[in-house]
Design a protein around this motif. Structure first.
Motif, PDB file in Angstrom:
ATOM      1  N   TRP A   1       0.683  -1.100   0.130  1.00  0.00           N
ATOM      2  CA  TRP A   1       0.228  -0.023   0.573  1.00  0.00           C
ATOM      3  C   TRP A   1       1.014   0.747  -0.103  1.00  0.00           C
ATOM      4  O   TRP A   1       0.501   2.128  -0.665  1.00  0.00           O
ATOM      5  N   LYS A   2       2.484   1.336   1.221  1.00  0.00           N
ATOM      6  CA  LYS A   2       2.966   2.097   1.053  1.00  0.00           C
ATOM      7  C   LYS A   2       3.477   2.300  -0.623  1.00  0.00           C
ATOM      8  O   LYS A   2       3.826   3.643  -1.416  1.00  0.00           O
ATOM      9  N   ILE A   3       3.821   1.524  -1.360  1.00  0.00           N
ATOM     10  CA  ILE A   3       4.485   1.810  -2.677  1.00  0.00           C
ATOM     11  C   ILE A   3       3.567   2.074  -3.423  1.00  0.00           C
ATOM     12  O   ILE A   3       3.794   2.577  -3.910  1.00  0.00           O
ATOM     13  N   GLU A   4       2.403   1.661  -3.407  1.00  0.00           N
ATOM     14  CA  GLU A   4       1.598   2.284  -4.733  1.00  0.00           C
ATOM     15  C   GLU A   4       0.744   3.256  -4.224  1.00  0.00           C
ATOM     16  O   GLU A   4       0.637   4.654  -4.561  1.00  0.00           O
ATOM     17  N   ASN A   5       1.018   4.282  -2.718  1.00  0.00           N
ATOM     18  CA  ASN A   5       0.793   5.179  -2.416  1.00  0.00           C
ATOM     19  C   ASN A   5       1.559   6.230  -2.433  1.00  0.00           C
ATOM     20  O   ASN A   5       0.943   7.332  -1.783  1.00  0.00           O
ATOM     21  N   ALA A   6       2.849   5.875  -2.956  1.00  0.00           N
ATOM     22  CA  ALA A   6       3.699   6.544  -2.520  1.00  0.00           C
ATOM     23  C   ALA A   6       3.900   7.931  -2.825  1.00  0.00           C
ATOM     24  O   ALA A   6       3.775   9.204  -2.511  1.00  0.00           O
ATOM     25  N   ASP A   7       3.311   8.297  -3.817  1.00  0.00           N
ATOM     26  CA  ASP A   7       3.073   9.358  -4.739  1.00  0.00           C
ATOM     27  C   ASP A   7       1.791  10.360  -3.845  1.00  0.00           C
ATOM     28  O   ASP A   7       2.204  11.528  -3.963  1.00  0.00           O
ATOM     29  N   ALA A   8       0.720  10.268  -3.243  1.00  0.00           N
ATOM     30  CA  ALA A   8      -0.695  11.172  -3.103  1.00  0.00           C
ATOM     31  C   ALA A   8       0.180  11.151  -1.633  1.00  0.00           C
ATOM     32  O   ALA A   8       0.596  12.110  -0.762  1.00  0.00           O
ATOM     33  N   ILE A   9       1.406  10.665  -0.766  1.00  0.00           N
ATOM     34  CA  ILE A   9       1.564  10.143   0.139  1.00  0.00           C
ATOM     35  C   ILE A   9       2.270  11.436   0.269  1.00  0.00           C
ATOM     36  O   ILE A   9       2.677  12.069   0.873  1.00  0.00           O
TER      37      ILE A   9
END
Length: 76
Positions: A48-56
């Motif tokens: 999840w952290k990888i998939e959402n890295a840009d948004a984070i």
């Protein structure tokens, strides 16, 4: 924990671990299930952290530039 269907699995486990678990009176099936559940949770979180890295990163950049939204209402 809900009752779920169970399926026998053929697992290879260290003899030393099995012996120590038995000595301590541990339920190795339950311990294995708990360990697998923790591993699944950790892997899902990692992905999840990888998939959402840009948004984070975008959120963190916004806060760094503009501060926290509604920060003026914080009481601490």
């Amino acid at each position: 924990m809900s009752i779920e269907a169970r399926k026998p699995q053929d697992l290879t486990v260290s003899e030393a671990l099995v012996a120590e678990a038995a000595e301590l009176g541990l339920d190795i099936t339950s311990a294995a299930e708990q360990g697998i559940a923790r591993a699944i949770k950790a892997e899902k979180e990692r992905r999840w952290k990888i998939e959402n890295a840009d948004a984070i990163k975008a959120s963190n950049d916004y806060v760094a530039k503009h501060g926290l939204p509604l920060a003026k209402y914080r009481t601490f």
